[in-house]
Write a protein that holds these residues in place. Structure first.
Motif, PDB file in Angstrom:
ATOM      1  N   GLU A  24       0.680   0.702   2.312  1.00 50.21           N
ATOM      2  CA  GLU A  24       1.415   0.273   1.115  1.00 50.21           C
ATOM      3  C   GLU A  24       2.919   0.465   1.273  1.00 50.21           C
ATOM      4  OE1 GLU A  24      -0.934   2.500  -1.689  1.00 50.21           O
ATOM      5  OE2 GLU A  24       0.344   4.263  -1.561  1.00 50.21           O
ATOM      6  N   LEU A  25       3.353   0.619   2.541  1.00 50.27           N
ATOM      7  CA  LEU A  25       4.762   0.951   2.752  1.00 50.27           C
ATOM      8  C   LEU A  25       5.708  -0.143   2.262  1.00 50.27           C
ATOM      9  CD1 LEU A  25       6.653   3.137   3.914  1.00 50.27           C
ATOM     10  CD2 LEU A  25       6.737   1.791   6.011  1.00 50.27           C
ATOM     11  N   THR A  26       5.403  -1.392   2.560  1.00 48.74           N
ATOM     12  CA  THR A  26       6.371  -2.448   2.218  1.00 48.74           C
ATOM     13  C   THR A  26       6.089  -3.096   0.868  1.00 48.74           C
ATOM     14  OG1 THR A  26       5.044  -4.027   3.473  1.00 48.74           O
ATOM     15  CG2 THR A  26       6.879  -2.971   4.638  1.00 48.74           C
ATOM     16  N   ASP A  27       4.899  -2.854   0.329  1.00 49.09           N
ATOM     17  CA  ASP A  27       4.574  -3.440  -0.976  1.00 49.09           C
ATOM     18  C   ASP A  27       3.738  -2.438  -1.752  1.00 49.09           C
ATOM     19  OD1 ASP A  27       4.008  -4.967  -3.168  1.00 49.09           O
ATOM     20  OD2 ASP A  27       2.733  -6.409  -2.106  1.00 49.09           O
ATOM     21  N   TRP A  28       4.429  -1.587  -2.488  1.00 55.13           N
ATOM     22  CA  TRP A  28       3.768  -0.493  -3.186  1.00 55.13           C
ATOM     23  C   TRP A  28       3.318  -0.942  -4.569  1.00 55.13           C
ATOM     24  CZ3 TRP A  28       5.912   2.833  -7.244  1.00 55.13           C
ATOM     25  CH2 TRP A  28       5.101   3.946  -7.527  1.00 55.13           C
ATOM     26  N   GLN A  29       2.048  -0.830  -4.832  1.00 56.04           N
ATOM     27  CA  GLN A  29       1.452  -1.193  -6.131  1.00 56.04           C
ATOM     28  C   GLN A  29       1.849  -2.597  -6.581  1.00 56.04           C
ATOM     29  OE1 GLN A  29       2.109   1.868  -9.097  1.00 56.04           O
ATOM     30  NE2 GLN A  29       0.902   3.365  -7.976  1.00 56.04           N
ATOM     31  N   GLY A  30       1.921  -3.498  -5.604  1.00 58.90           N
ATOM     32  CA  GLY A  30       2.234  -4.892  -5.945  1.00 58.90           C
ATOM     33  C   GLY A  30       3.653  -5.108  -6.432  1.00 58.90           C
ATOM     34  N   SER A  31       4.533  -4.157  -6.156  1.00 57.40           N
ATOM     35  CA  SER A  31       5.917  -4.268  -6.652  1.00 57.40           C
ATOM     36  C   SER A  31       6.783  -5.125  -5.732  1.00 57.40           C
ATOM     37  CB  SER A  31       6.543  -2.877  -6.751  1.00 57.40           C
ATOM     38  OG  SER A  31       6.652  -2.296  -5.455  1.00 57.40           O
ATOM     39  N   GLY A  32       6.277  -5.399  -4.508  1.00 54.76           N
ATOM     40  CA  GLY A  32       7.126  -6.089  -3.534  1.00 54.76           C
ATOM     41  C   GLY A  32       8.201  -5.179  -2.970  1.00 54.76           C
ATOM     42  N   MET A  33       8.067  -3.888  -3.219  1.00 59.11           N
ATOM     43  CA  MET A  33       9.032  -2.893  -2.722  1.00 59.11           C
ATOM     44  C   MET A  33       8.251  -1.683  -2.210  1.00 59.11           C
ATOM     45  SD  MET A  33      11.773  -2.813  -5.850  1.00 59.11           S
ATOM     46  CE  MET A  33      10.613  -3.084  -7.178  1.00 59.11           C
ATOM     47  N   SER A  34       8.918  -0.876  -1.403  1.00 58.60           N
ATOM     48  CA  SER A  34       8.296   0.390  -1.015  1.00 58.60           C
ATOM     49  C   SER A  34       8.539   1.401  -2.129  1.00 58.60           C
ATOM     50  CB  SER A  34       8.901   0.905   0.298  1.00 58.60           C
ATOM     51  OG  SER A  34      10.149   1.511   0.040  1.00 58.60           O
ATOM     52  N   VAL A  35       7.766   2.462  -2.096  1.00 57.58           N
ATOM     53  CA  VAL A  35       7.936   3.521  -3.099  1.00 57.58           C
ATOM     54  C   VAL A  35       9.332   4.152  -2.986  1.00 57.58           C
ATOM     55  CG1 VAL A  35       6.922   5.366  -1.680  1.00 57.58           C
ATOM     56  CG2 VAL A  35       6.796   5.524  -4.173  1.00 57.58           C
ATOM     57  N   MET A  36       9.927   4.021  -1.800  1.00 54.34           N
ATOM     58  CA  MET A  36      11.277   4.574  -1.593  1.00 54.34           C
ATOM     59  C   MET A  36      12.349   3.759  -2.293  1.00 54.34           C
ATOM     60  SD  MET A  36      11.272   5.600   2.416  1.00 54.34           S
ATOM     61  CE  MET A  36      10.077   4.394   2.949  1.00 54.34           C
ATOM     62  N   GLU A  37      11.998   2.549  -2.693  1.00 53.34           N
ATOM     63  CA  GLU A  37      13.011   1.627  -3.217  1.00 53.34           C
ATOM     64  C   GLU A  37      12.921   1.435  -4.732  1.00 53.34           C
ATOM     65  OE1 GLU A  37      13.398  -1.662   0.204  1.00 53.34           O
ATOM     66  OE2 GLU A  37      11.325  -1.176  -0.285  1.00 53.34           O
ATOM     67  N   VAL A  38      12.042   2.202  -5.377  1.00 49.88           N
ATOM     68  CA  VAL A  38      11.899   2.023  -6.825  1.00 49.88           C
ATOM     69  C   VAL A  38      12.573   3.175  -7.566  1.00 49.88           C
ATOM     70  CG1 VAL A  38       9.718   0.779  -6.542  1.00 49.88           C
ATOM     71  CG2 VAL A  38       9.687   3.255  -6.986  1.00 49.88           C
ATOM     72  N   SER A  39      12.913   2.926  -8.816  1.00 50.14           N
ATOM     73  CA  SER A  39      13.567   3.966  -9.616  1.00 50.14           C
ATOM     74  C   SER A  39      12.617   5.125  -9.876  1.00 50.14           C
ATOM     75  CB  SER A  39      14.027   3.391 -10.955  1.00 50.14           C
ATOM     76  OG  SER A  39      14.398   4.462 -11.814  1.00 50.14           O
ATOM     77  N   HIS A  40      13.160   6.331  -9.756  1.00 45.18           N
ATOM     78  CA  HIS A  40      12.347   7.503 -10.075  1.00 45.18           C
ATOM     79  C   HIS A  40      12.067   7.567 -11.577  1.00 45.18           C
ATOM     80  CE1 HIS A  40      16.519   8.629 -10.476  1.00 45.18           C
ATOM     81  NE2 HIS A  40      16.209   9.694 -11.183  1.00 45.18           N
ATOM     82  N   ARG A  41      12.810   6.785 -12.369  1.00 45.95           N
ATOM     83  CA  ARG A  41      12.595   6.796 -13.820  1.00 45.95           C
ATOM     84  C   ARG A  41      11.705   5.638 -14.277  1.00 45.95           C
ATOM     85  NH1 ARG A  41      15.437  11.068 -15.059  1.00 45.95           N
ATOM     86  NH2 ARG A  41      17.465  11.413 -14.082  1.00 45.95           N
TER      87      ARG A  41
END
Ligand SMILES: *Cc1c(COP(=O)(O)O)cnc(C)c1O
Length: 359
Positions: A24-41
């Motif tokens: 799920e590194l490049t597409d985390w939970q269907g977001s099209g982003m990695s978990v590293m690239e999403v807001s912590h909020r």
């Protein structure tokens, strides 16, 4: 090819956890982003963070009156944060000196408080834990600090100290989650993640609620447990990837049967290695048997000067990072949760073959 990595830290992680993270590194939970690239909020990350905490609480049976903090800065930063939060200026704090890590912890505490070394394992060469009856504690100490497992010396407390009404503080960096733990005995437990939890850069603090709100003036907000707890460990950007990965490790632990299963596994791993070392006539472990660490097993070879060859030949067999800490030399095998029994058996097989050729 995966190796059996005996590093003391950063240490081996469970393969299913790494594979899940990769998937799920490049597409985390269907977001099209990695978990590293999403807001912590953002909702998705906050939910992942909450779930990680809930699973950890379940694994360790953390009582409701304890807060779990996910912090940056390593266990070493807690060496300062603890006296800043728990010792008012001028207070005395008790420390038990049992090896390299407790020495560092008490050295740092000395910058903020008067340190009373309640016990020192010097007489045993730091190869045993001084009996609790011999400790000289200060009855007015703000807390009692100890290191349940000395990662470098391979020395482990076979008991939890009885600190009475004084809060007990434990550096559990190299032993947390290796077996069940009675959290209610402690005022505060802390652990850097890179041994048994996940990637470096994350530190867990489990602190009893009544100890929040005591930070001395001048404590940075990000080190003030009350301020951090009030913001759900998101007073500033937390180490999001490490937090996510720790959550995967907690899920893995639960799936493997939790900490009771880990205890059985870790006991068998440690016993397998110590039994072989003691019977080998070629290797030796200097630690008093009752205080031998399940997680870090230092050993020496009967013939001097063979350490490098041992490490190189072992690495060729896929058994890596067996060199002892640079301060003590010799060899050391770390057997954290992610090391399977087969890895220990492979190590014993190699050791026995090496001894046959060089003994
Ligand atoms: C590894 C370790 C530390 C240091 O952790 P950092 O995260 O590098 O600061 C402290 N205490 C113990 C017992 C350790 O094993």
């Amino acid at each position: 090819m995966r190796v059996y990595n005996f590093s003391a830290g950063p240490a081996m992680l469970p393969l299913p956890v790494l594979e899940r993270a990769r998937s799920e590194l490049t597409d985390w939970q269907g977001s099209g982003m990695s978990v590293m690239e999403v807001s912590h909020r953002g909702k998705a990350f906050v939910e992942t963070a909450r779930r990680a905490e809930a699973t950890l609480r379940e694994l360790l049976a953390v009582p409701a009156n304890y807060r779990v903090l996910f912090l940056a800065g390593g266990a070493t930063l807690q060496f300062s944060a603890i006296p800043m939060n728990l010792a008012p200026p001028g207070a005395t704090v008790d420390y038990v000196h049992t090896g390299a890590w407790s020495k560092k912890a008490l050295g740092e505490a000395g910058r903020y408080a008067r340190v009373n070394v309640a016990a020192d394992a010097k007489d045993s060469g730091y190869f045993a834990i001084p009996p609790e009856a011999s400790w000289r504690r200060d009855p007015s100490a703000a807390y009692l600090h100890y290191t349940p497992n000395e990662t470098i010396g391979g020395v482990e407390f076979p008991f939890i100290p009885d600190s009475g009404s004084v809060p007990l503080v434990a550096d559990c960096s190299s032993t947390i989650l290796s077996r069940p733990l009675d959290v209610a005995r402690f005022g505060l437990i802390y652990a850097g993640a890179q041994k048994n939890i996940g990637p470096s850069g994350l530190t867990l603090v489990i602190v009893r609620e009544d100890l929040l709100g005591r930070a001395r003036d001048g404590t940075p907000s990000v080190l003030d447990y009350r301020a951090v707890a009030a913001e759900g460990s998101m007073l500033n950007t937390p180490p999001t990837f490490a937090w996510y990965l720790a959550g995967l490790v907690f899920d893995w632990l639960k799936g493997e049967g939790g900490l009771a299963a880990m205890e059985r596994r870790n006991r068998e791993k440690a016993e397998t290695l110590y039994r072989y070392i003691d019977a080998s006539g070629f290797y030796s472990n200097p630690v008093a048997p009752a205080c031998r660490s399940w997680m870090n097993v230092p050993f020496r070879l009967a013939v001097a000067g063979l350490e490098q060859r041992f490490a190189e030949e072992a690495a060729r067999e896929g058994l890596t990072n067996l060199e002892g800490h640079r301060s003590v030399g010799g060899m050391r095998a770390s057997l954290y949760n992610a090391m399977p029994l087969e890895g220990v058996r492979a190590l014993v097989g190699f050791m026995s073959e090496f001894a046959r050729r060089n003994g």
